[in-house]
Design a protein around this motif. Structure first.
Motif, PDB file in Angstrom:
ATOM      1  N   LEU A 158      32.159  43.118  41.061  1.00 55.56           N
ATOM      2  CA  LEU A 158      32.564  44.346  41.734  1.00 55.56           C
ATOM      3  C   LEU A 158      31.330  45.171  42.057  1.00 55.56           C
TER       4      LEU A 158
ATOM      5  N   VAL B 152      41.335  41.712  39.779  1.00 48.10           N
ATOM      6  CA  VAL B 152      40.131  41.029  39.298  1.00 48.10           C
ATOM      7  C   VAL B 152      40.402  40.189  38.052  1.00 48.10           C
TER       8      VAL B 152
ATOM      9  N   ASN C 177      42.127  36.833  36.103  1.00 47.83           N
ATOM     10  CA  ASN C 177      42.517  35.453  36.358  1.00 47.83           C
ATOM     11  C   ASN C 177      44.024  35.373  36.572  1.00 47.83           C
TER      12      ASN C 177
ATOM     13  N   SER D 229      37.886  32.776  35.537  1.00 49.53           N
ATOM     14  CA  SER D 229      37.333  33.309  36.784  1.00 49.53           C
ATOM     15  C   SER D 229      36.373  34.442  36.440  1.00 49.53           C
TER      16      SER D 229
ATOM     17  N   TRP E 174      34.611  42.465  30.270  1.00 48.43           N
ATOM     18  CA  TRP E 174      34.137  43.178  31.456  1.00 48.43           C
ATOM     19  C   TRP E 174      32.688  43.605  31.254  1.00 48.43           C
TER      20      TRP E 174
ATOM     21  N   ASP F  39      32.272  36.772  45.988  1.00 47.55           N
ATOM     22  CA  ASP F  39      32.649  37.705  44.933  1.00 47.55           C
ATOM     23  C   ASP F  39      33.383  37.074  43.754  1.00 47.55           C
ATOM     24  N   THR F  40      33.592  35.769  43.776  1.00 43.73           N
ATOM     25  CA  THR F  40      34.375  35.153  42.699  1.00 43.73           C
ATOM     26  C   THR F  40      33.863  33.762  42.351  1.00 43.73           C
ATOM     27  N   CYS F  41      33.638  33.531  41.064  1.00 43.60           N
ATOM     28  CA  CYS F  41      33.437  32.183  40.533  1.00 43.60           C
ATOM     29  C   CYS F  41      34.713  31.776  39.801  1.00 43.60           C
ATOM     30  N   TRP F  42      35.095  30.521  39.908  1.00 42.74           N
ATOM     31  CA  TRP F  42      36.272  30.067  39.175  1.00 42.74           C
ATOM     32  C   TRP F  42      36.040  28.662  38.635  1.00 42.74           C
TER      33      TRP F  42
ATOM     34  N   TYR G  64      34.793  37.663  38.391  1.00 43.15           N
ATOM     35  CA  TYR G  64      34.830  38.526  39.572  1.00 43.15           C
ATOM     36  C   TYR G  64      33.686  39.532  39.506  1.00 43.15           C
TER      37      TYR G  64
ATOM     38  N   ALA H 230      31.624  43.598  36.540  1.00 46.02           N
ATOM     39  CA  ALA H 230      32.209  42.267  36.670  1.00 46.02           C
ATOM     40  C   ALA H 230      33.301  42.094  35.626  1.00 46.02           C
TER      41      ALA H 230
ATOM     42  N   TRP I 297      26.262  34.458  36.441  1.00 44.34           N
ATOM     43  CA  TRP I 297      26.619  34.253  37.850  1.00 44.34           C
ATOM     44  C   TRP I 297      25.719  33.188  38.483  1.00 44.34           C
TER      45      TRP I 297
END
Length: 409
Positions: free
Chosen positions: A232, A274, A276, A228, A289, A213-216, A230, A237, A189
């Motif tokens: 949580l 969550v 892509n 992506s 995950w 809350d999100t990288c893409w 996500y 994640a 992250w």
């Protein structure tokens, strides 16, 4: 492209109805007639199938751009020209692109679906199914085959996730722990956000970005690999995405084998919310995950095999070099040290505006870079200060550290 000689935009009105010419020659002449030599450029795209066709014609006159409705005669000529290609070894084309420059010179290209079609020329799946049934092809582009036949198989709505998770527990299916030689979620992250901040600072496109809350990440604008990440609550994640033309997807859609069960053993919180967006169109090729301090997966390839769909986040030194070279053509040790300090602070969630400015350069979009770090939640607590110029972790500089204007071992 046809080897026929085409007329310029001047004097094409007769050619447009000259039945002695091929459908392609008359199509080009008809498009050229829409322009004015020296003043207007015309870009026309004709999408044709056995049952449906459409046209997108844009005229550019200086700074003015206008769309023109295609005359029915041009659509008929496009359909007639496609009929000439029905016996081609690879099957007929899906779109023909005709461009006329301001001097009346034509250019013709064919679209066989190597990249997804524009939204206004993408027909319903059954249209392509009917065309392929009429004119079989040895192979379809994976995205198009998925569009035609995925049938929502990768979708994981909440109810479906609940049922699947219970069924997996009943069968005794467990997820596969991912090897420890990949970065953990906190490091991933922070590294993703650091690269995103640098990309934003120099307006690099394409490039990774962060929203709360999100990288893409998308490797290109169209027909690309991407992913992506996500986050949580509860230290969880989800990392998912797709590799363009992934072998497993090609084997499923063109070879008729089952899609890999990317969610085998997945907990019930791995849902569409969550995942892509590729999951919605059947183009998801990996899913991992993070739970209990480690990564897990179902029938995904190794994370390294998915590397083309991820930004270069594998090691801290990789991130350092990527960011430094993105910001500076030939980064010196002081510039690398500033980037290293930013990365260390990001991994500790102790970033300050000063660290961002030092790393990206005051002449760049510091505010944009700062927004990326804020969105990632990696800023130092309000009122906290972090010493500027402090030496970063030695390993980030490959054993070197900054000593005034010199690098010392």
């Amino acid at each position: 492209m046809s080897g026929e000689k085409f007329e310029d935009a001047t004097g094409v009105s007769d050619l447009a109805v000259d039945d002695a010419r091929s459908p392609l020659a008359r199509l080009v002449a008809g498009v050229a007639a829409l322009g004015r030599p020296g003043l207007r450029r015309v870009d026309a795209a004709f999408a044709v199938t056995t049952s449906v066709e459409s046209a997108h014609i844009i005229c550019t006159d200086g700074t003015r751009v206008s769309r023109i409705e295609a005359p029915p005669a041009l659509l008929a000529l496009a359909r007639a020209h496609r009929a000439e290609a029905l016996t081609a070894p690879g099957g007929p084309w899906w779109r023909v692109l005709v461009r006329i420059n301001a001097f009346g010179a034509p250019e013709v290209d064919y679209d066989y679906g190597d990249e997804p079609f524009p939204g206004d020329q993408l027909f319903r799946p059954e249209v392509y199914q009917a065309d392929v049934a009429a004119y079989p092809r040895p192979r379809l582009p994976v995205w198009l085959a998925a569009y035609m036949t995925h049938g929502g198989r990768q979708s994981r709505a909440k109810r479906r996730a609940d049922i699947s998770a219970r069924a997996d527990r009943t069968r005794g299916w467990r997820p596969t722990p991912v090897d420890a030689d990949v970065p953990g979620f906190p490091e991933m992250w922070a590294r993703w956000a650091t690269i995103s901040a640098a990309c934003e600072a120099v307006a690099a496109e394409p490039g990774p970005r962060v929203v709360p809350d999100t990288c893409w990440y998308e490797s290109a604008r169209n027909g690309s690999s991407g992913s992506s990440l996500y986050v949580l609550p509860g230290g969880r994640a989800v990392l998912s995405g797709g590799v363009w033309e992934a072998p497993a997807l090609n084997a499923a859609y063109n070879g008729g084998i089952d899609l890999p069960n990317l969610y085998a053993g997945a907990p019930d919180w791995v849902t569409n919310a969550v995942l892509n967006p590729r999951a919605a169109v059947g183009l998801l090729s990996f899913c991992f995950w993070w739970e209990g301090g480690r990564w897990y997966c179902g029938e995904s390839p190794s994370m390294q095999q998915c590397g083309v769909a991820l930004p270069p986040i594998w090691t801290a030194s990789t991130v350092l070099e990527t960011v430094a070279r993105l910001l500076w053509p030939q980064p010196n040790y002081r510039q690398r040290a500033a980037v290293a300090s930013l990365l260390v602070a990001a991994e500790r969630a102790e970033v300050t505006p000063e660290l961002v400015r030092d790393a990206v350069g005051a002449h760049r979009d510091v505010a944009g870079a700062l927004r990326q770090v804020v969105s990632a939640g990696l800023m130092a607590p309000s009122g906290a200060t972090v010493e500027r110029g402090a030496a970063p972790n030695v390993h980030l500089l490959d054993g070197w550290y900054l000593c005034n204007d010199r690098i010392a071992l």
